[in-house]
Design a protein around this motif. Structure first.
Motif, mmCIF file in Angstrom:
data_model
loop_
_atom_site.group_PDB
_atom_site.id
_atom_site.type_symbol
_atom_site.label_atom_id
_atom_site.label_comp_id
_atom_site.label_asym_id
_atom_site.label_seq_id
_atom_site.Cartn_x
_atom_site.Cartn_y
_atom_site.Cartn_z
ATOM 1 N N SER A 60 -13.548 -36.367 11.651
ATOM 2 C CA SER A 60 -12.260 -35.679 11.544
ATOM 3 C C SER A 60 -11.410 -36.344 10.469
ATOM 4 N N GLY A 61 -10.384 -35.623 10.041
ATOM 5 C CA GLY A 61 -9.474 -36.206 9.057
ATOM 6 C C GLY A 61 -8.746 -37.414 9.610
ATOM 7 N N LYS A 62 -8.337 -37.346 10.882
ATOM 8 C CA LYS A 62 -7.639 -38.470 11.511
ATOM 9 C C LYS A 62 -8.534 -39.704 11.567
ATOM 10 N N ALA A 63 -9.794 -39.498 11.956
ATOM 11 C CA ALA A 63 -10.731 -40.620 12.015
ATOM 12 C C ALA A 63 -10.969 -41.209 10.631
ATOM 13 N N ASP A 72 -15.505 -32.260 4.108
ATOM 14 C CA ASP A 72 -15.659 -30.823 4.341
ATOM 15 C C ASP A 72 -14.275 -30.186 4.270
ATOM 16 N N MET A 73 -14.230 -28.876 4.028
ATOM 17 C CA MET A 73 -12.958 -28.172 3.958
ATOM 18 C C MET A 73 -12.478 -27.720 5.330
ATOM 19 N N SER A 118 -5.786 -30.934 3.508
ATOM 20 C CA SER A 118 -4.728 -31.827 3.998
ATOM 21 C C SER A 118 -5.168 -33.281 3.902
ATOM 22 N N LEU A 119 -6.437 -33.536 4.212
ATOM 23 C CA LEU A 119 -6.959 -34.900 4.101
ATOM 24 C C LEU A 119 -6.946 -35.370 2.655
ATOM 25 N N LEU A 120 -7.367 -34.500 1.740
ATOM 26 C CA LEU A 120 -7.375 -34.866 0.325
ATOM 27 C C LEU A 120 -5.971 -35.190 -0.172
ATOM 28 N N ARG A 121 -4.992 -34.403 0.251
ATOM 29 C CA ARG A 121 -3.605 -34.667 -0.148
ATOM 30 C C ARG A 121 -3.133 -36.024 0.354
#
Length: 389
Positions: free
Chosen positions: A33-36, A52-53, A62-65
């Motif tokens: 996950s993005g949080k992880a 992944d998107m 959001s993760l990339l930002r």
């Protein structure tokens, strides 16, 4: 240090595929996950991020930002089954991605792109190192010019830099390369002042014409520095160093309060304190003067500066023979005959150290004389706020 990648996907089978096919070929960790992923990045350094998107809670964009904001040196790659043009545009524009891959993606292609990301990261870090060396060189040369032309302003800067570093630590500021240039070059504009006027700077009563010239020094320094690439924010902080928090002062514009650059607000507090001390006031009386004019200062910064100076834990007593450059005297130093060699609040320089050594060797000063000193604080800053704000 070995380059390492972080691969992010919410599908367990995809993560298992990464583990099977890339093990032993590249160094990597996985996150579901993005949080992880952000949790892992807070504890480890990753040269490359592959995400992944389409993921729940925090999608790939959001993760990339967030990674771009927090870890700008990490090379960002998007791997997704959503290959539409808008996704690619958003990934490039908002996430500043290095590569955009669509599923299914072969192991050979993924490995090739990750290794290309490692190479790109090496180039980024090499360029960053070169730029930092260039910046340090520029600052050093300009500081030496200032010392040659206006030694008084250069001596002021020695104290200013020390207090600014201590204040940044007290405020738990995010570590920034700009802090030292802002401090060391804040008085650069005084190089254009006439010699006599430079000697009078902040120590004698000036005529109206002389005072007007003095008030221009920050803008003159800013005009010089903003021509240097990457120094735009440094120049803006220096330009507003004499601007009061309530909008008074120079430059005479509408900028006030939180719109004044944070570093400039720090400079205002520290400069005014040093000037008060140079006028003969004790530390406590100088702080009282600042409190009397509290409307001129950012309250958060003034409170932190006051708290920092009144803390006694940093004060220590050492034999005069053990005093070293960078220490700040909490009391004056005088010879056995009573001749003053250094004043309270003075920063020990290499020259002063040499003078003390000569006096000790000649018998004019007892090497066992105990002197109160504050140690210069060069500790790293924390991670709350950046002076460029």
């Amino acid at each position: 240090m070995q380059n390492k990648a972080l691969l992010v996907d919410d599908v367990a089978n995809v993560l298992d595929s990464f583990r099977r096919n890339l093990r032993g070929q590249v160094a990597f960790d996985v996150a579901d996950s993005g949080k992880a992923a952000l949790g892992l990045m807070a504890e480890n350094h990753y040269a490359v991020l592959v995400t992944d998107m389409t993921m729940p809670d925090m999608n790939g964009l959001s993760l990339l930002r967030e990674v771009k904001r927090l870890y700008p040196d990490t090379v960002r790659i998007m791997l997704t089954g959503n290959g539409d043009q808008q996704t690619a545009i958003d990934a490039v524009n908002e996430g500043d991605v290095f590569r955009f891959l669509t599923k299914p993606c072969s192991v050979v292609e993924l490995k090739r792109v990750i290794e290309a990301g490692f190479h790109q990261h090496s180039l980024i870090m090499a360029e960053k190192g070169l730029l930092n060396q260039t910046v340090r060189g520029i600052v050093s040369v300009l500081a030496e010019v200032l010392e040659l032309v206006n030694p008084q302003a250069a001596a002021h800067n020695v104290q200013l830099k020390m207090y600014m570093l201590q204040l940044a630590r007290e405020l738990k500021l995010k570590q920034s390369w700009m802090l030292e240039p802002v401090a060391e070059l804040s008085q650069l504009g005084t190089i254009v002042l006439p010699g006599v006027l430079a000697d009078q700077y902040e120590t004698s009563k000036l005529t109206a014409a002389e005072n007007d010239l003095i008030e221009q020094h920050a803008s003159l320094a800013s005009d010089l520095l903003e021509k240097i690439p990457r120094f735009e924010a440094v120049a803006r902080n220096i330009r507003y160093q004499d601007k009061c928090f309530n909008g008074e002062g120079v430059p005479a514009d509408d900028v006030k309060g939180a719109d004044i650059p944070f570093g400039a607000r720090m400079l205002k507090v520290v400069n005014d304190f040093i000037r008060a001390r140079e006028s003969g006031l004790s530390t406590v009386d100088a702080l009282r003067r600042l409190e009397t004019d509290a409307r001129w200062y950012d309250g958060k910064i003034l409170s932190a500066f006051t708290r920092m100076l009144l803390r006694k834990s940093d004060l220590m007593s050492v034999p005069v023979s053990s005093i070293e450059p960078g220490m700040v005297l909490s009391e004056k130093i005088a010879t056995n005959a009573g001749k003053q060699l250094a004043r309270e609040g003075q920063v020990v320089t290499t020259t002063l150290k040499q003078i003390l050594t000569v006096c000790i060797q000649s018998g004019a000063l007892s090497p066992a004389l105990m002197i109160g000193v504050y140690l210069e604080d060069n500790g790293d800053a924390g991670n709350v706020e950046d002076i460029a704000v």
